[in-house]
Design an enzyme around this catalytic site. Structure first.
Site, PDB file in Angstrom:
ATOM      1  N   LYS A 141      44.811  40.110  46.808  1.00  0.00           N
ATOM      2  CA  LYS A 141      45.880  40.172  46.325  1.00  0.00           C
ATOM      3  C   LYS A 141      46.379  38.455  47.249  1.00  0.00           C
ATOM      4  CE  LYS A 141      47.385  41.887  44.025  1.00  0.00           C
ATOM      5  NZ  LYS A 141      46.687  42.486  42.677  1.00  0.00           N
ATOM      6  N   SER A 142      45.661  37.587  47.437  1.00  0.00           N
ATOM      7  CA  SER A 142      45.656  36.275  47.659  1.00  0.00           C
ATOM      8  C   SER A 142      45.583  35.123  46.749  1.00  0.00           C
ATOM      9  CB  SER A 142      44.291  36.381  49.354  1.00  0.00           C
ATOM     10  OG  SER A 142      44.720  37.033  49.627  1.00  0.00           O
ATOM     11  N   GLY A 143      45.523  35.643  45.782  1.00  0.00           N
ATOM     12  CA  GLY A 143      44.824  34.616  44.117  1.00  0.00           C
ATOM     13  C   GLY A 143      43.661  34.620  43.622  1.00  0.00           C
ATOM     14  N   THR A 144      42.636  35.431  44.034  1.00  0.00           N
ATOM     15  CA  THR A 144      41.920  36.068  43.331  1.00  0.00           C
ATOM     16  C   THR A 144      41.541  35.803  42.207  1.00  0.00           C
ATOM     17  OG1 THR A 144      41.841  38.005  44.854  1.00  0.00           O
ATOM     18  CG2 THR A 144      39.869  37.929  43.664  1.00  0.00           C
ATOM     19  N   TYR A 196      46.256  29.491  48.718  1.00  0.00           N
ATOM     20  CA  TYR A 196      47.126  29.778  47.787  1.00  0.00           C
ATOM     21  C   TYR A 196      48.107  29.244  48.005  1.00  0.00           C
ATOM     22  CZ  TYR A 196      49.708  32.406  44.595  1.00  0.00           C
ATOM     23  OH  TYR A 196      50.260  33.015  43.763  1.00  0.00           O
ATOM     24  N   SER A 247      52.890  41.850  47.716  1.00  0.00           N
ATOM     25  CA  SER A 247      51.874  41.690  46.985  1.00  0.00           C
ATOM     26  C   SER A 247      50.791  43.152  46.769  1.00  0.00           C
ATOM     27  CB  SER A 247      51.483  40.759  46.602  1.00  0.00           C
ATOM     28  OG  SER A 247      50.571  40.534  45.231  1.00  0.00           O
ATOM     29  N   GLY A 297      54.004  35.301  41.573  1.00  0.00           N
ATOM     30  CA  GLY A 297      53.005  33.776  42.241  1.00  0.00           C
ATOM     31  C   GLY A 297      53.898  33.093  42.882  1.00  0.00           C
ATOM     32  N   HIS A 303      35.683  40.709  47.468  1.00  0.00           N
ATOM     33  CA  HIS A 303      36.398  41.155  48.577  1.00  0.00           C
ATOM     34  C   HIS A 303      35.462  40.959  50.065  1.00  0.00           C
ATOM     35  CE1 HIS A 303      39.860  40.670  46.051  1.00  0.00           C
ATOM     36  NE2 HIS A 303      39.974  41.255  45.166  1.00  0.00           N
ATOM     37  N   TRP A 338      43.868  34.363  39.771  1.00  0.00           N
ATOM     38  CA  TRP A 338      44.146  32.823  39.851  1.00  0.00           C
ATOM     39  C   TRP A 338      42.382  32.143  40.072  1.00  0.00           C
ATOM     40  CZ3 TRP A 338      47.522  29.128  42.293  1.00  0.00           C
ATOM     41  CH2 TRP A 338      48.264  27.773  41.777  1.00  0.00           C
TER      42      TRP A 338
HETATM   43  P1  A3P Z   1      52.460  38.183  43.441  1.00  0.00           P
HETATM   44  O1  A3P Z   1      52.206  39.906  43.819  1.00  0.00           O
HETATM   45  O2  A3P Z   1      53.003  37.485  45.133  1.00  0.00           O
HETATM   46  O3  A3P Z   1      53.419  37.585  42.690  1.00  0.00           O
HETATM   47  P2  A3P Z   1      45.220  39.059  43.649  1.00  0.00           P
HETATM   48  O4  A3P Z   1      44.361  38.396  42.402  1.00  0.00           O
HETATM   49  O5  A3P Z   1      44.237  37.819  44.564  1.00  0.00           O
HETATM   50  O6  A3P Z   1      45.330  40.532  42.846  1.00  0.00           O
HETATM   51  O7  A3P Z   1      46.054  38.430  43.583  1.00  0.00           O
HETATM   52  C1  A3P Z   1      47.481  38.571  43.269  1.00  0.00           C
HETATM   53  C2  A3P Z   1      48.310  37.630  43.372  1.00  0.00           C
HETATM   54  O8  A3P Z   1      48.047  36.031  42.311  1.00  0.00           O
HETATM   55  C3  A3P Z   1      49.705  37.839  42.493  1.00  0.00           C
HETATM   56  O9  A3P Z   1      50.586  37.383  43.751  1.00  0.00           O
HETATM   57  C4  A3P Z   1      50.312  37.404  41.336  1.00  0.00           C
HETATM   58  O10 A3P Z   1      51.481  37.294  40.877  1.00  0.00           O
HETATM   59  C5  A3P Z   1      49.714  36.086  41.768  1.00  0.00           C
HETATM   60  N1  A3P Z   1      49.046  35.500  40.416  1.00  0.00           N
HETATM   61  C6  A3P Z   1      48.252  36.461  39.420  1.00  0.00           C
HETATM   62  N2  A3P Z   1      47.595  35.066  39.079  1.00  0.00           N
HETATM   63  C7  A3P Z   1      48.506  33.962  39.097  1.00  0.00           C
HETATM   64  C8  A3P Z   1      48.554  32.640  38.846  1.00  0.00           C
HETATM   65  N3  A3P Z   1      47.539  32.459  37.387  1.00  0.00           N
HETATM   66  N4  A3P Z   1      49.101  31.583  39.120  1.00  0.00           N
HETATM   67  C9  A3P Z   1      49.320  31.885  40.095  1.00  0.00           C
HETATM   68  N5  A3P Z   1      49.230  33.085  41.099  1.00  0.00           N
HETATM   69  C10 A3P Z   1      48.687  34.479  40.310  1.00  0.00           C
END
Ligand code: A3P
Length: 342
Positions: free
Chosen positions: A80-83, A238, A177, A306, A143, A85
């Site tokens: 949940k850190s932007g993986t 992120y 998240s 996000g 992870h 993306w």
């Molecule tokens: P939030 O729940 O705060 O919205 P992971 O990919 O590590 O599971 O992290 C998920 C977080 O990344 C979620 O944050 C999600 O909305 C955000 N996220 C997913 N795709 C993204 C993108 N293309 N750009 C920016 N944030 C993104």
């Protein structure tokens, strides 16, 4: 209280393992168990709480028979850190000569980023042949904490190790998240997590009892390696990628050894990658509205808001202070802080 402090102690993460990683499976029943973050039962191993399924199959397999290539790029993160993306950005950047971001049939337009870039510890055993058949340069994700990666990836003395890109995120946003993801994704896997409150999630997170936790130790070890070996480990935040996505895509490309040419810059390739991988674009794709991952998790669960600071919509100031204090105490004297330097 004493044992809680010891679980959170940032210095503890590098303590030696008593079981070779390739033999973990047989000691799993004796490891501490945590079941309050469905759908993954977690076990505490080598100072981290990790999915039982990864410890049973993935980690032993990766340690005994994964053969990294010098050109491999590993995307590492705490969940949940932007993986998602980072997977999209790195894949689109590294594979742009075969899949230009302007293409109508670009893989990211019909596959979820998690299907384009596989998790080593979750997919290695089941998809071994597929992963081995991927053309170089491969991009894979993990992870796993740094201390649980095989020496063949991190560099074991004789070898210099593969390139690793780590993305880190502020803990309160990670907690919120993770909590919302668990509540949303678990029922799709047949587990009801609707009674899981933010208070309970906070307590577990502060104790480090969450997927990959303690979060700050996960981050800290990768950060230390990025300071020690900046040519091998790139540390991204992120929050900073959100502010300057194009600058970060260029940084990512240079680090992966595929910097953008002047001609590509003129054609707008960088902004096309950023656009293709934007939350809005990915979330709206049919595959991400309706598809599911191999683990049965709905693709839509990976795309929420996000943004930075969404924690304040779900946590009280008191709860925030509690987590801030736990993190501050654990990181004391390490030189690392979650405050962005941008
Ligand atoms: P939030 O729940 O705060 O919205 P992971 O990919 O590590 O599971 O992290 C998920 C977080 O990344 C979620 O944050 C999600 O909305 C955000 N996220 C997913 N795709 C993204 C993108 N293309 N750009 C920016 N944030 C993104």
């Amino acid at each position: 209280m004493a044992s809680r402090q010891s679980e959170n102690n940032a210095q503890e993460e590098t303590s030696p393992l008593t079981t070779p990683n390739a033999n973990i499976a047989r000691i799993i029943p004796s490891l501490p168990l945590e079941t309050r973050w469905p759908p993954f039962p977690l076990r505490r191993y080598a100072n981290f709480w990790l999915p039982e399924v990864a410890l049973k199959e993935g980690v032993p397999g990766v340690h005994s028979c994964f053969e990294p290539r010098p050109t491999d790029v590993f995307l590492a993160s705490f969940p949940k850190s932007g993986t998602t993306w980072l997977k999209a950005l790195a894949f689109a950047t590294l594979k742009r000569s075969t899949h230009p971001p302007f293409d109508d049939d670009h893989p990211l337009r019909h596959c979820n980023p998690h299907d384009c870039v596989r998790f080593l510890e979750l997919d290695f055993n089941q998809q071994k042949d597929e992963l081995e058949a991927l053309p170089s340069p491969r991009v894979l994700a993990t992870h796993l904490p740094y201390s649980l990666l095989p020496g063949s990836i991190t560099g074991d003395g004789e070898r210099s190790g593969c390139r690793i890109v780590y993305v880190c995120r502020e803990p309160k946003d990670v907690l919120v998240s993770s909590w919302l993801f668990t509540r949303k994704a678990a029922p799709a896997c047949g587990v009801d997590a609707r009674s899981f409150t933010i208070q309970e999630a906070l307590e577990l997170f502060c104790d480090g009892r969450c997927l990959g936790g303690p979060q700050w130790n996960h981050v800290l070890h990768y950060w230390k390696e990025s300071v020690r070996r900046p040519d091998r480990v790139l540390f991204l935040r992120y929050e900073e990628v959100l502010i300057e996505p194009e600058a970060h895509v260029r940084k990512l490309a240079n680090f992966m050894g595929c910097g953008f040419s002047e001609e590509e810059e003129e054609r707008g390739v960088v902004s096309a990658i950023v656009e293709l991988c934007s939350l809005g674009k990915l979330r709206d794709m049919e595959v991400n509205r309706n598809g599911s991952t191999l683990l049965g998790i709905k693709n839509e669960s990976f795309f929420r808001k996000g943004v930075v600071g969404d924690w304040s919509k779900h946590m009280t100031q008191e709860m925030a202070q509690r987590l801030d204090k736990v993190v501050e105490d654990a990181l004391q004297g390490t030189g690392f802080t979650f405050a962005s330097t941008a």
